[in-house]
Design a protein around this motif. Sequence first.
Motif, PDB file in Angstrom:
ATOM      1  N   GLU A 183      13.416  -0.103 -32.439  1.00 21.14           N
ATOM      2  CA  GLU A 183      12.403  -0.501 -33.238  1.00 21.14           C
ATOM      3  C   GLU A 183      12.700  -1.908 -33.741  1.00 21.14           C
ATOM      4  OE1 GLU A 183       9.373  -0.120 -33.695  1.00 21.14           O
ATOM      5  OE2 GLU A 183       9.260   1.905 -32.526  1.00 21.14           O
ATOM      6  N   THR A 184      14.062  -1.859 -34.082  1.00 20.18           N
ATOM      7  CA  THR A 184      14.522  -3.208 -34.744  1.00 20.18           C
ATOM      8  C   THR A 184      14.806  -4.145 -33.692  1.00 20.18           C
ATOM      9  OG1 THR A 184      15.799  -2.072 -36.434  1.00 20.18           O
ATOM     10  CG2 THR A 184      16.557  -4.176 -35.821  1.00 20.18           C
ATOM     11  N   LEU A 185      15.179  -3.750 -32.301  1.00 21.86           N
ATOM     12  CA  LEU A 185      15.241  -4.772 -31.462  1.00 21.86           C
ATOM     13  C   LEU A 185      14.074  -5.181 -30.756  1.00 21.86           C
ATOM     14  CD1 LEU A 185      18.168  -3.190 -28.965  1.00 21.86           C
ATOM     15  CD2 LEU A 185      18.402  -5.017 -30.955  1.00 21.86           C
ATOM     16  N   LEU A 186      13.015  -4.468 -30.848  1.00 19.02           N
ATOM     17  CA  LEU A 186      11.846  -4.915 -30.271  1.00 19.02           C
ATOM     18  C   LEU A 186      11.005  -5.743 -31.212  1.00 19.02           C
ATOM     19  CD1 LEU A 186      10.153  -1.748 -29.016  1.00 19.02           C
ATOM     20  CD2 LEU A 186      10.514  -3.579 -27.611  1.00 19.02           C
ATOM     21  N   ASP A 187      11.450  -5.559 -32.661  1.00 20.13           N
ATOM     22  CA  ASP A 187      10.960  -6.484 -33.792  1.00 20.13           C
ATOM     23  C   ASP A 187      11.556  -7.959 -33.473  1.00 20.13           C
ATOM     24  OD1 ASP A 187       9.308  -6.861 -35.923  1.00 20.13           O
ATOM     25  OD2 ASP A 187      11.262  -7.048 -36.926  1.00 20.13           O
ATOM     26  N   ASN A 188      12.588  -8.028 -33.321  1.00 18.35           N
ATOM     27  CA  ASN A 188      13.529  -9.106 -33.355  1.00 18.35           C
ATOM     28  C   ASN A 188      13.359  -9.721 -32.061  1.00 18.35           C
ATOM     29  OD1 ASN A 188      15.426  -9.881 -35.781  1.00 18.35           O
ATOM     30  ND2 ASN A 188      15.208  -7.418 -35.739  1.00 18.35           N
ATOM     31  N   PHE A 192      11.916 -13.762 -31.256  1.00 20.64           N
ATOM     32  CA  PHE A 192      12.510 -14.607 -30.332  1.00 20.64           C
ATOM     33  C   PHE A 192      12.381 -14.593 -28.995  1.00 20.64           C
ATOM     34  CE2 PHE A 192      15.004 -14.017 -34.319  1.00 20.64           C
ATOM     35  CZ  PHE A 192      15.274 -15.341 -34.783  1.00 20.64           C
ATOM     36  N   CYS A 193      11.287 -14.245 -28.395  1.00 19.53           N
ATOM     37  CA  CYS A 193      10.961 -13.922 -27.253  1.00 19.53           C
ATOM     38  C   CYS A 193      10.904 -15.185 -26.248  1.00 19.53           C
ATOM     39  CB  CYS A 193       9.576 -13.316 -26.874  1.00 19.53           C
ATOM     40  SG  CYS A 193       8.153 -14.246 -27.687  1.00 19.53           S
ATOM     41  N   ASN A 194      10.482 -16.194 -26.647  1.00 22.13           N
ATOM     42  CA  ASN A 194      10.840 -17.485 -26.144  1.00 22.13           C
ATOM     43  C   ASN A 194      12.294 -17.956 -25.806  1.00 22.13           C
ATOM     44  OD1 ASN A 194       7.890 -17.878 -25.900  1.00 22.13           O
ATOM     45  ND2 ASN A 194       7.964 -19.097 -27.969  1.00 22.13           N
ATOM     46  N   ASP A 195      13.117 -17.386 -26.683  1.00 28.85           N
ATOM     47  CA  ASP A 195      14.348 -17.737 -26.399  1.00 28.85           C
ATOM     48  C   ASP A 195      15.067 -16.701 -25.648  1.00 28.85           C
ATOM     49  OD1 ASP A 195      14.514 -20.085 -27.773  1.00 28.85           O
ATOM     50  OD2 ASP A 195      14.620 -18.960 -29.770  1.00 28.85           O
ATOM     51  N   LEU A 196      14.811 -15.596 -25.574  1.00 24.51           N
ATOM     52  CA  LEU A 196      15.393 -14.468 -24.913  1.00 24.51           C
ATOM     53  C   LEU A 196      14.329 -13.867 -23.737  1.00 24.51           C
ATOM     54  CD1 LEU A 196      16.640 -12.326 -27.961  1.00 24.51           C
ATOM     55  CD2 LEU A 196      18.013 -13.449 -26.278  1.00 24.51           C
ATOM     56  N   SER A 197      13.808 -12.896 -23.604  1.00 23.64           N
ATOM     57  CA  SER A 197      13.114 -12.262 -22.505  1.00 23.64           C
ATOM     58  C   SER A 197      12.319 -11.005 -23.008  1.00 23.64           C
ATOM     59  CB  SER A 197      13.780 -11.871 -21.346  1.00 23.64           C
ATOM     60  OG  SER A 197      13.194 -11.336 -20.236  1.00 23.64           O
ATOM     61  N   LEU A 198      11.103 -10.597 -22.430  1.00 25.41           N
ATOM     62  CA  LEU A 198      10.562  -9.490 -22.695  1.00 25.41           C
ATOM     63  C   LEU A 198      11.484  -8.398 -21.967  1.00 25.41           C
ATOM     64  CD1 LEU A 198       6.681 -10.224 -21.642  1.00 25.41           C
ATOM     65  CD2 LEU A 198       7.682 -10.115 -23.896  1.00 25.41           C
ATOM     66  N   ASP A 199      12.158  -8.406 -21.083  1.00 24.59           N
ATOM     67  CA  ASP A 199      13.117  -7.608 -20.509  1.00 24.59           C
ATOM     68  C   ASP A 199      14.372  -7.490 -21.698  1.00 24.59           C
ATOM     69  OD1 ASP A 199      15.508  -6.437 -19.328  1.00 24.59           O
ATOM     70  OD2 ASP A 199      14.863  -7.108 -17.561  1.00 24.59           O
ATOM     71  N   LEU A 200      14.506  -6.208 -22.188  1.00 22.92           N
ATOM     72  CA  LEU A 200      15.464  -5.910 -23.277  1.00 22.92           C
ATOM     73  C   LEU A 200      16.744  -5.971 -22.854  1.00 22.92           C
ATOM     74  CD1 LEU A 200      13.524  -2.916 -25.080  1.00 22.92           C
ATOM     75  CD2 LEU A 200      13.519  -5.401 -25.537  1.00 22.92           C
ATOM     76  N   GLY A 201      17.010  -6.262 -21.559  1.00 25.46           N
ATOM     77  CA  GLY A 201      18.276  -6.322 -21.133  1.00 25.46           C
ATOM     78  C   GLY A 201      19.090  -7.559 -21.749  1.00 25.46           C
ATOM     79  N   ALA A 202      18.155  -8.638 -22.090  1.00 25.49           N
ATOM     80  CA  ALA A 202      18.826  -9.996 -22.710  1.00 25.49           C
ATOM     81  C   ALA A 202      19.319  -9.861 -24.099  1.00 25.49           C
ATOM     82  CB  ALA A 202      17.572 -10.958 -22.648  1.00 25.49           C
ATOM     83  N   ILE A 203      18.339  -8.955 -25.141  1.00 28.16           N
ATOM     84  CA  ILE A 203      18.924  -8.776 -26.343  1.00 28.16           C
ATOM     85  C   ILE A 203      20.079  -7.645 -26.287  1.00 28.16           C
ATOM     86  CG2 ILE A 203      17.241  -7.224 -27.069  1.00 28.16           C
ATOM     87  CD1 ILE A 203      16.865  -8.667 -29.541  1.00 28.16           C
ATOM     88  N   ALA A 204      20.052  -6.705 -25.450  1.00 26.56           N
ATOM     89  CA  ALA A 204      21.036  -5.619 -25.397  1.00 26.56           C
ATOM     90  C   ALA A 204      22.241  -6.386 -25.010  1.00 26.56           C
ATOM     91  CB  ALA A 204      20.702  -4.608 -24.386  1.00 26.56           C
ATOM     92  N   GLY A 205      22.317  -7.285 -24.082  1.00 24.66           N
ATOM     93  CA  GLY A 205      23.455  -8.097 -23.935  1.00 24.66           C
ATOM     94  C   GLY A 205      23.907  -8.948 -24.903  1.00 24.66           C
ATOM     95  N   LEU A 206      23.082  -9.530 -25.743  1.00 23.40           N
ATOM     96  CA  LEU A 206      23.749 -10.216 -26.861  1.00 23.40           C
ATOM     97  C   LEU A 206      24.571  -9.126 -27.829  1.00 23.40           C
ATOM     98  CD1 LEU A 206      23.813 -12.520 -28.919  1.00 23.40           C
ATOM     99  CD2 LEU A 206      21.365 -11.751 -29.686  1.00 23.40           C
TER     100      LEU A 206
END
Length: 415
Positions: A183-188, A192-206
């Motif tokens: 839930e926290t990851l989806l919210d953030n 920042f979707c324009n900086d990351l991606s709809l694919d959650l692999g990007a924020i998980a990689g962070l």
Amino acid sequence: MTGNLSQIIQQYKNDQESVYNTWFINNEERLKAFRSIRRGVLQVIEDIKTKKFGNDFKGTSLEFVLTCIAEQKQIFEGASHPFYWKPKLRIPDIYENESNKILFGQFLENCLNAKNEEQIIKEIIKLDSHKIKGLGPAVGNILYFLHPTIMPPFNTAIVNGFNALFKDKKKLGSWTEYLKIRETLLDNNKKFCNDLSLDLGAIAGLLFEIGTQKLIIGEEDYLTENDRIKIEKLIEKRHNDAKKEKEDEHLHSEMQYHLLKIGSSLGYDVMPASNDRSRSYLNNNFSFLSLKSFPKLPREEDALNSVKLIDVLWFNKGTSEVVAAFEVEKSTSIYSGILRLTDLSYTIGKGRETLYLIIPDKREKDVVLQLTRPAIKKADVPIKYIVFSDLRQHCDALCKFGDSHLIMEKIAKGV
């Protein structure tokens, strides 16, 4: 947090050796993995339904799935460990307990067919209620490859990164904690979707970068000497990994070039993987050797997308008839390459094409093991293999003396 997180994301994206740049962006192996893993999950479900799923992790279709996942760069290293059968602890209890095995299979099938996040979360809660010993949110790594915009990957480093970034104390092993993290990851991610991606692999990689301390988000002055030494070793390993990755890509391109050159010399229309047309080897652009566009085929788009990712295809001149297909495997899962060749055979194949795996010499034992697996033999798709050294050594001779695709049999090996 918002302003600070924005800076952290830019630091993450600007680092050419971060998993964002080495795994997430423009990585054909990552893209190929999604279909291979989906096919593998379907096989797990079928094996459980037909009572062919073994009583150990080794040798099962689940091992194939987790091997494909674990080979997706460093972010998924160790993804298979939670699924190893530990006889003394009787965990995870999905091998010997038939009812738990069925529950796991039904969970995978329902998640695979789910159309929205509510359905998946409902299945997670239901699975968690059965309290299957040792079966926790490590399954999230499988769910990610089924629904990458809904379910994030999950491992120790990601949790550590989450806790460091959001000043939290989430723990491993709990589906409840996994869902809260999600839930926290989806919210953030929305912010920042324009900086990351709809694919959650990007924020998980962070989070992975932060959790492994490859990306420092605090003041370095607070680091102990041991911390500094550890980070320096991680940075050195990272440099070596990035160097190895570039070497692997160069070797992959070399093998593709040889195959394109041979096919063209034999009079066939040739085509590299759809996302490899911009590649080159020794200043020989693949686009100059291959067709301008992929031949039109009357098949479902999903099946064609898989076929188009095969490393090299040879077509009879001016037609859409495939005469030979080649998958170049370096450090990635041989099984995923077998699946793509099998996909081709089942979808656009006519039974006359020849299928090959192109492998490093040192992986010959691996390919023999995979091709002799009961599940592969059952598919009855004849696949042979060619080692790198033979392709490199005999390329010019094959171009000069070959008169059809059957010349490749001279250097191919079977099992």
